[in-house]
Design an enzyme around this catalytic site. Sequence first.
Site, PDB file in Angstrom:
ATOM      1  CD  GLU A   1      -3.000  -1.109   2.274  1.00  0.00           C
ATOM      2  OE1 GLU A   1      -2.832  -0.361   3.256  1.00  0.00           O
ATOM      3  OE2 GLU A   1      -4.041  -1.755   2.099  1.00  0.00           O
TER       4      GLU A   1
ATOM      5  CD  GLU B   1      -3.775  -6.251   3.494  1.00  0.00           C
ATOM      6  OE1 GLU B   1      -4.539  -5.546   4.185  1.00  0.00           O
ATOM      7  OE2 GLU B   1      -2.539  -6.141   3.506  1.00  0.00           O
TER       8      GLU B   1
END
Length: 490
Positions: free
Chosen positions: A126, A271
């Site tokens: 991220e 995720e």
Amino acid sequence: MRLLKGVGLAGVLIAMLLLFTVFFMGSVSGIGVNWGTQLTHPLPAATVVKMLKDNGFQKVKLFDADSSILNALRNSGIQVMVGIPNDMLNTLADSVQAAENWVAKNVSAHVSSNGVDIRYVAVGNEPFLETYNGTFEGITLPALQNIQAALIKAGLSNQIKVTVPLNGDVYESSTNIPSQGDFRANIRDTMVQIVKFLNDNGSPFTVNIYPFISLYDNPSFPADYAFFDGYSSPVNDDGRIYQDMFSANYDTLVWTLQKIGYGNMSIIVGEIGWPTDGDQNANIQSGQKFNQGFMSRYNAGQGTPMRSGPLDAYLFSLIDEDAKSIQPGNFERHWGLFYFDGAPKYQLSLTAGSNSLVGASNVQYLAQQWCVMSPSASLDDPQVALSVSYACAKADCTSLGYGTSCGHLDARGNISYAFNSYYQMQNQVASACKFPNLSILTQTDPSDGDCKFRIMINTPTVAGELSGVGSLQQPVGLLLFLFLLIFPIL
Ligand SMILES: *[C@@H]1O[C@H](CO)[C@@H](O)[C@H](O)[C@H]1NC(C)=O
Ligand SMILES: *[C@@H]1O[C@H](CO)[C@@H](O)[C@H](O)[C@H]1NC(C)=O
Ligand SMILES: *[C@@H]1O[C@H](CO)[C@@H](O)[C@H](O)[C@H]1NC(C)=O
Ligand SMILES: *[C@@H]1O[C@H](CO)[C@@H](O)[C@H](O)[C@H]1NC(C)=O
Ligand SMILES: *[C@@H]1O[C@H](CO)[C@@H](O)[C@H](O)[C@H]1NC(C)=O
């Protein structure tokens, strides 16, 4: 002859059954899971690999390339995504040689002689989160390019693909209508280049999607829309009906990719999950509801209105991580399907044939004893607040607070919880239950309903890593600082 004929018929029936199964299960590949390792007391890697196998996980996503974990995954039959932490991106972007060294040590060595089935390298994690303030914006693509070049040089680029797990916040739709989606304006150019690079190399786009965070950030977010059981005001996007945020978010990405000419790019959900503690919306019931809702779709091979085929996804996550930063929120340490000790939190049907999670086997615990507030100690003792803040700073008090598993405790219960958390995290050394005139040991489990006073697992290697054992007499200045830091949660 007759016998053979009989076998033949049975064989044909079995073959038909298999074909039928393959046809309907089709390309639904087994679910993956994230294995994070930010724990004060990690289970042995071999124990965790056994859990992965016992639960039918076929894929695992790691956040780095720890060799003891990769060794434990040897010949396990489990496909692996290894990760490169953000703090290595700069070095890897600057130097082809560093990228080649990384691939040699952390990929080639494990794949060739050791039989680890590495399929992906996740470059960064991220990296474009707004909290990073652009730190990784210019270096993620160069790092990706250097790792790809190193994989080509190592002869591994056909079997191993690079990708970048990105948070769903890299794209947006101001109207919440998927077809209006586009990349966030301030990183759009970078994202277009990255998508082109991934596509040119046959790599997937990896996205992390978190309905829980939408609910956490926005109290007026409709709770039903976060789950998979239907929503009374569905989003209608030109006839495509969205009753859950996951599908709408995923399709916003599909439209975003389509808009720049890559509408067919494969997408991995890196995720997806729901935490079970540390916030009023994080509990066992909602965690079970969300993950089961997702798994039912996944196992049915059911995608989204824009991509009706099977999904490819990794649950977040396998085990709770008690050493994670709680800067995003107290829920951060409670994403696991399993507690820190590998005990399942709830019933979950991960594969078509199973309905319960299989816990870790042969887990070694410390003695059945707890550190609690002494019945003779007074709540007015001036040492109480200092002691609690000290314990919470060193241990984990994220299960105290409004709407959490221990949120219903009274003041003494709160204090005992903090003392015990510290005592267990310090491996039950005697000096860790010597809060001045305030604490005592007990053999009676103080747990109260859902609020569990844990017994730590026995992990022989961690003793030296924890600081602060027996250092209750720290300088008063530090204690005061910690006190000011922690007091708001009491
Ligand atoms: C291999 O990965 C580990 C864990 O992420 C890292 O600490 C190490 O620096 C890497 N090795 C090389 C040669 O880059
Ligand atoms: C983000 O970076 C800019 C430019 O470097 C800086 O001015 C700003 O203060 C930073 N913001 C935060 C929150 O770090
Ligand atoms: C995507 O695939 C479909 C079906 O195979 C095809 O019709 C379409 O042209 C492709 N689109 C792009 C952008 O490649
Ligand atoms: C116990 O701690 C929680 C979380 O800090 C707090 O909300 C609650 O009010 C406390 N209870 C008492 C009786 O102090
Ligand atoms: C503990 O209690 C005893 C007896 O009440 C007292 O003399 C002593 O000063 C206390 N110690 C601390 C550290 O508060």
